[in-house]
Design an enzyme around this catalytic site. Sequence first.
Site, short mmCIF file in Angstrom:
data_model
loop_
_atom_site.label_atom_id
_atom_site.label_comp_id
_atom_site.label_asym_id
_atom_site.label_seq_id
_atom_site.Cartn_x
_atom_site.Cartn_y
_atom_site.Cartn_z
CB VAL A 146 3.49 8.37 -22.50
CG1 VAL A 146 3.50 7.61 -23.82
CG2 VAL A 146 4.49 9.53 -22.54
N PRO A 147 -0.16 7.99 -22.60
CG PRO A 147 -1.94 8.76 -23.91
CD PRO A 147 -0.49 9.03 -23.58
CB CYS A 148 0.57 2.76 -22.22
SG CYS A 148 0.92 2.89 -20.46
CG HIS A 149 -4.42 5.01 -19.41
ND1 HIS A 149 -3.39 5.92 -19.39
CD2 HIS A 149 -5.56 5.72 -19.54
CE1 HIS A 149 -3.89 7.15 -19.50
NE2 HIS A 149 -5.21 7.05 -19.60
#
Length: 179
Positions: A132-135
């Site tokens: 879950v690409p919070c970056h």
Amino acid sequence: MKFDTPVVQTTFHSPLGPVIVAATDQGLAGVWFDGQRHLPDRSAWRVDDRHPVLVRAVQQLIEYFAGRRTAFDLPLDLHGGTAFQQSVWHALLKIPPGKTTSYGALSSGLGKPAAVRAVGAAVGRNPISVIVPCHRVMGSDGSLTGYAGGLNRKAALLKLEGAAVRPQALHQVQQESLV
């Protein structure tokens, strides 16, 4: 993050350090770098290196870090967050690899343009790093603001994905590494 169902875990060593991977019967529930902020107490979680979801998740993460995977195909269990947090985490899944967005754009996309801080807090509590690409969420000025796993890791993940990152943002990471 509250887990009201049994959780199993495993650990694997990524190029960015040890990663804890957790699952419930519903799906993948967590991916955290060792020492990451908001890492839950895992003392009651059973280690199960052969759990099918954990095996698939580790394999896909290995492929991702090797540059052979850009998308993940895993059942996710995000029920441990509030309804608002879950809406933010689902919005994160829509950010394509190699692209970034800002907290403000994310807030606006959720129909809550004034909730930038609340969105930022939910992004920071994302339990499933990388997948879950919070970056992929940046400051409005393109800065590498906030990443529970550390800005060095955020920069490395964005570089791996080929995202355009401002040189000033990378300089910021280098400066923080020296502190």
